[in-house]
Write a protein that holds these residues in place. Structure first.
Motif: not given
Length: 207
Positions: A124-129, A131-150
């Motif tokens: 997800l970090t790579k996808a954001l790098a 395509d920086p304009n695709d904020h919502g979908k990637c940030f939301q999914t990465r936010g959930i991924a960070y929580r699951e990893y935490g």
């Protein structure tokens, strides 16, 4: 005459192979568009065997595997897409989604689960790098991924790491707050933020 006949045979064989590959891609694409992902898999697998360089066929195959809940094969297909086209942000995104599901598989060893959970965050970090304009979908999914990893790192056991767990939950909140800043009316994102904050409060003893 013999040489020309051999050349003609190879040309004809190549055309037949291309025709068969195109037919499988077309049938797979039709099933894909119809949402019949299991049928799409059957056709697209054949297409990819004939031509292992068709990124579009592999992309549709990865997506069809994903929606057929075959996450391991979805990861493999999207890995092929990325090998052919390293700047396909959507391939990283869906590979991350598939890795996220694998990371939740309690039949896997903790080490394997951690590999997949971290892999999802990386993709997800790579996808954001890319395509920086695709904020919502990637940030939301990465936010959930960070929580699951935490949450995973805060579970008792060999993989327990309180610092990494807390840092991941903080990263989850940061990502989700970025989504909410762009979409203030999204109650679903507010709920996701509250969930990450609750997990963080429990981990830090501030509940």
């Amino acid at each position: 005459m013999r040489l020309s006949a051999i050349i003609s045979f190879f040309i004809l064989s190549s055309l037949e192979t291309a025709s068969a590959q195109n037919a499988y891609v077309k049938m797979g694409q039709q099933a894909f568009m119809d949402g019949n992902f299991k049928a799409a898999v059957k056709q697209l697998e054949k297409a990819c065997i004939i031509d292992s360089t068709n990124a579009n066929a592999y992309w549709m195959l990865g997506y069809s595997y994903y929606h057929s809940e075959n996450y391991r094969k979805s990861i493999a297909a999207y890995t092929k897409v990325i090998f052919i086209n390293p700047i396909d942000a959507t391939a990283y995104y869906y590979r991350a989604r598939a890795k996220g599901y694998m990371g939740k598989d309690t039949f896997l060893s903790p080490a394997e689960r951690e590999k997949y959970l971290l892999g999802a965050i990386f993709d997800l970090t790579k996808a954001l790098a890319i395509d920086p304009n695709d904020h919502g979908k990637c940030f939301q999914t990465r936010g959930i991924a960070y929580r699951e990893y935490g949450v995973f790192k805060l579970q008792p056991g060999a993989t327990y790491d309180k610092v990494r767990g807390i840092n991941s939950l903080k990263a989850s909140i940061t990502d989700l707050e970025k989504v909410l800043a762009d979409n203030p009316g999204r109650a679903d994102i507010s709920s996701l933020i509250e969930l990450s904050k609750e997990k963080l409060a429990t981990a830090t003893g501030h509940h």
